[in-house]
Design a protein around this motif. Sequence first.
Motif, PDB file in Angstrom:
ATOM      1  N   ASN A 165    -147.684   4.435  76.299  1.00 24.30           N
ATOM      2  CA  ASN A 165    -148.748   5.427  76.153  1.00 24.30           C
ATOM      3  C   ASN A 165    -148.387   6.353  75.000  1.00 24.30           C
ATOM      4  OD1 ASN A 165    -146.621   6.694  77.397  1.00 24.30           O
ATOM      5  ND2 ASN A 165    -147.843   7.732  78.950  1.00 24.30           N
ATOM      6  N   GLY A 166    -149.161   7.416  74.832  1.00 26.92           N
ATOM      7  CA  GLY A 166    -148.939   8.323  73.718  1.00 26.92           C
ATOM      8  C   GLY A 166    -149.560   7.801  72.440  1.00 26.92           C
ATOM      9  N   HIS A 167    -149.066   8.312  71.307  1.00 24.26           N
ATOM     10  CA  HIS A 167    -149.600   7.932  70.002  1.00 24.26           C
ATOM     11  C   HIS A 167    -149.515   6.421  69.829  1.00 24.26           C
ATOM     12  CE1 HIS A 167    -150.702   9.150  65.842  1.00 24.26           C
ATOM     13  NE2 HIS A 167    -150.115   8.007  65.527  1.00 24.26           N
ATOM     14  N   PHE A 168    -150.639   5.797  69.482  1.00 26.56           N
ATOM     15  CA  PHE A 168    -150.643   4.340  69.340  1.00 26.56           C
ATOM     16  C   PHE A 168    -150.676   3.926  67.880  1.00 26.56           C
ATOM     17  CE2 PHE A 168    -154.988   5.739  70.539  1.00 26.56           C
ATOM     18  CZ  PHE A 168    -155.689   5.413  69.393  1.00 26.56           C
ATOM     19  N   ASN A 213    -156.440   7.814  66.810  1.00 23.05           N
ATOM     20  CA  ASN A 213    -155.680   8.674  67.720  1.00 23.05           C
ATOM     21  C   ASN A 213    -156.346  10.044  67.795  1.00 23.05           C
ATOM     22  OD1 ASN A 213    -152.922   7.578  68.746  1.00 23.05           O
ATOM     23  ND2 ASN A 213    -153.076   6.806  66.627  1.00 23.05           N
ATOM     24  N   PRO A 214    -156.190  10.756  68.912  1.00 27.83           N
ATOM     25  CA  PRO A 214    -156.744  12.110  68.982  1.00 27.83           C
ATOM     26  C   PRO A 214    -156.034  13.049  68.022  1.00 27.83           C
ATOM     27  CG  PRO A 214    -155.418  11.620  70.927  1.00 27.83           C
ATOM     28  CD  PRO A 214    -155.566  10.334  70.174  1.00 27.83           C
ATOM     29  N   ASN A 215    -156.765  14.008  67.482  1.00 29.48           N
ATOM     30  CA  ASN A 215    -156.147  15.029  66.645  1.00 29.48           C
ATOM     31  C   ASN A 215    -155.318  15.981  67.510  1.00 29.48           C
ATOM     32  OD1 ASN A 215    -157.410  14.170  64.167  1.00 29.48           O
ATOM     33  ND2 ASN A 215    -159.321  15.054  64.960  1.00 29.48           N
ATOM     34  N   TRP A 216    -154.390  16.657  66.891  1.00 26.58           N
ATOM     35  CA  TRP A 216    -153.480  17.543  67.636  1.00 26.58           C
ATOM     36  C   TRP A 216    -154.219  18.651  68.372  1.00 26.58           C
ATOM     37  CZ3 TRP A 216    -153.168  22.786  66.663  1.00 26.58           C
ATOM     38  CH2 TRP A 216    -153.754  23.239  65.465  1.00 26.58           C
ATOM     39  N   ALA A 271    -158.652   8.990  78.927  1.00 27.30           N
ATOM     40  CA  ALA A 271    -159.275   9.269  77.628  1.00 27.30           C
ATOM     41  C   ALA A 271    -158.443   8.671  76.499  1.00 27.30           C
ATOM     42  CB  ALA A 271    -159.437  10.774  77.435  1.00 27.30           C
ATOM     43  N   GLU A 272    -157.122   8.798  76.611  1.00 29.11           N
ATOM     44  CA  GLU A 272    -156.238   8.226  75.601  1.00 29.11           C
ATOM     45  C   GLU A 272    -156.338   6.702  75.598  1.00 29.11           C
ATOM     46  OE1 GLU A 272    -152.040   9.733  75.114  1.00 29.11           O
ATOM     47  OE2 GLU A 272    -151.638   7.642  75.696  1.00 29.11           O
ATOM     48  N   ASP A 273    -156.382   6.122  76.787  1.00 24.86           N
ATOM     49  CA  ASP A 273    -156.488   4.663  76.898  1.00 24.86           C
ATOM     50  C   ASP A 273    -157.798   4.159  76.306  1.00 24.86           C
ATOM     51  OD1 ASP A 273    -154.054   4.694  78.137  1.00 24.86           O
ATOM     52  OD2 ASP A 273    -154.811   4.305  80.157  1.00 24.86           O
ATOM     53  N   ASP A 274    -158.859   4.934  76.496  1.00 28.83           N
ATOM     54  CA  ASP A 274    -160.153   4.536  75.922  1.00 28.83           C
ATOM     55  C   ASP A 274    -160.064   4.486  74.401  1.00 28.83           C
ATOM     56  OD1 ASP A 274    -161.285   4.312  78.417  1.00 28.83           O
ATOM     57  OD2 ASP A 274    -162.291   6.268  78.360  1.00 28.83           O
ATOM     58  N   ARG A 275    -159.373   5.459  73.819  1.00 24.25           N
ATOM     59  CA  ARG A 275    -159.195   5.452  72.369  1.00 24.25           C
ATOM     60  C   ARG A 275    -158.354   4.246  71.932  1.00 24.25           C
ATOM     61  NH1 ARG A 275    -159.772   9.796  68.856  1.00 24.25           N
ATOM     62  NH2 ARG A 275    -160.864  11.613  69.675  1.00 24.25           N
ATOM     63  N   PHE A 276    -157.330   3.934  72.714  1.00 26.01           N
ATOM     64  CA  PHE A 276    -156.494   2.779  72.373  1.00 26.01           C
ATOM     65  C   PHE A 276    -157.317   1.493  72.401  1.00 26.01           C
ATOM     66  CE2 PHE A 276    -154.020  -0.910  73.642  1.00 26.01           C
ATOM     67  CZ  PHE A 276    -153.041  -0.928  72.643  1.00 26.01           C
TER      68      PHE A 276
END
Length: 354
Positions: free
Chosen positions: A25-28, A181-184, A198-203
Amino acid sequence: MAESAPKRLKTSSSNGTGPLIGTHNGHFHADEALAVHMLRMLPPYRDSPLVRTRDPKVLDTCHTVVDVGGEYDARRIRYDHHQRGFATTFPGRATKLSSAGLVFLHFGRAIVAQRLGGGVDEAAPEVDLLHRKLYEGFVEALDAHDNGIAVYDPEAVAAAGLEKRFGEGGFTLGAVVGRLNPNWNDPKPADPTDAQRAEDDRFMLASQRIGEEFERDLDYYAASWLPARAIVQQAFDKRGEFDPQGRVLVLEGQSVPWKDHLYGFEDGKPSVLYVLYPEKPEPGAKWRIQCVPESKDSFVSRKPLPEAWRGFRDEELDGIAGIPGCVFVHAAGFIGGNKTFDGAKEMAVKALQA
């Protein structure tokens, strides 16, 4: 040759879903985004769920793990490249693999054979050819990007005093994925489960995006590039009919992608300077004369068309070149045209003598 991993796969669940895939997970990045997509191109993984985590206990429950876990073991279907001492490369290449390269090394032949269809065996020569071509033309760039390997040796570039003339627009394969990736400072759901979702959806959007580009390349090489090979081979074998020294290659019938094949057939011994081909596959079509570049991506021709012809058209060019039926010669001298094959051939003959 790497063992074909799909032959060993067994779906571990009984509820119709595929083997569980795990990544971090995290930054992809582009490498694991493509690795996941490539796996899901194959029937055993088509309906596979994905878990993104760094928790070793959760990863232990996964059937296949990519880009996390600190382990490369094809027998256990573990494909990480971050561990100390990892130095695996694609056969014949020097670039250290990322998770994309590892998955492609072990599953790429199955992906190519599936796309070719017709029951083509993974060991077929055309599968091996496309497997290597796709690696060198697409996957290797992701491996290099993820492992911090520059296209050119930075020290050599600095020593030569070379600087970029302009920015590349941030449209490398890695940058295309990175921008998803989401912005900071983007709003983040307060609930950890919602935030991970939400992060997984972006991935998954990133995986689909890089996967579409990969499949476009795969389709091009399988459906267009590969069939062109036989046509270029035939023209290459006949080039002595048009010039005793083999400097003119004629594609009869219609033009096909020829550069990659030509360089391969020449085997490091450049000989062809001009390629002639009809603009359309129909009677009476106009013909083109194109200069062979020094390399596939070079704008420098081995032998440009004569400077006196460049930038002129039609009757004016006829008079300058002394050849009837001329259509044009580009101002850069890398391509020209004539109304007939005989006219294009005469342009090649005179250009060779210039």
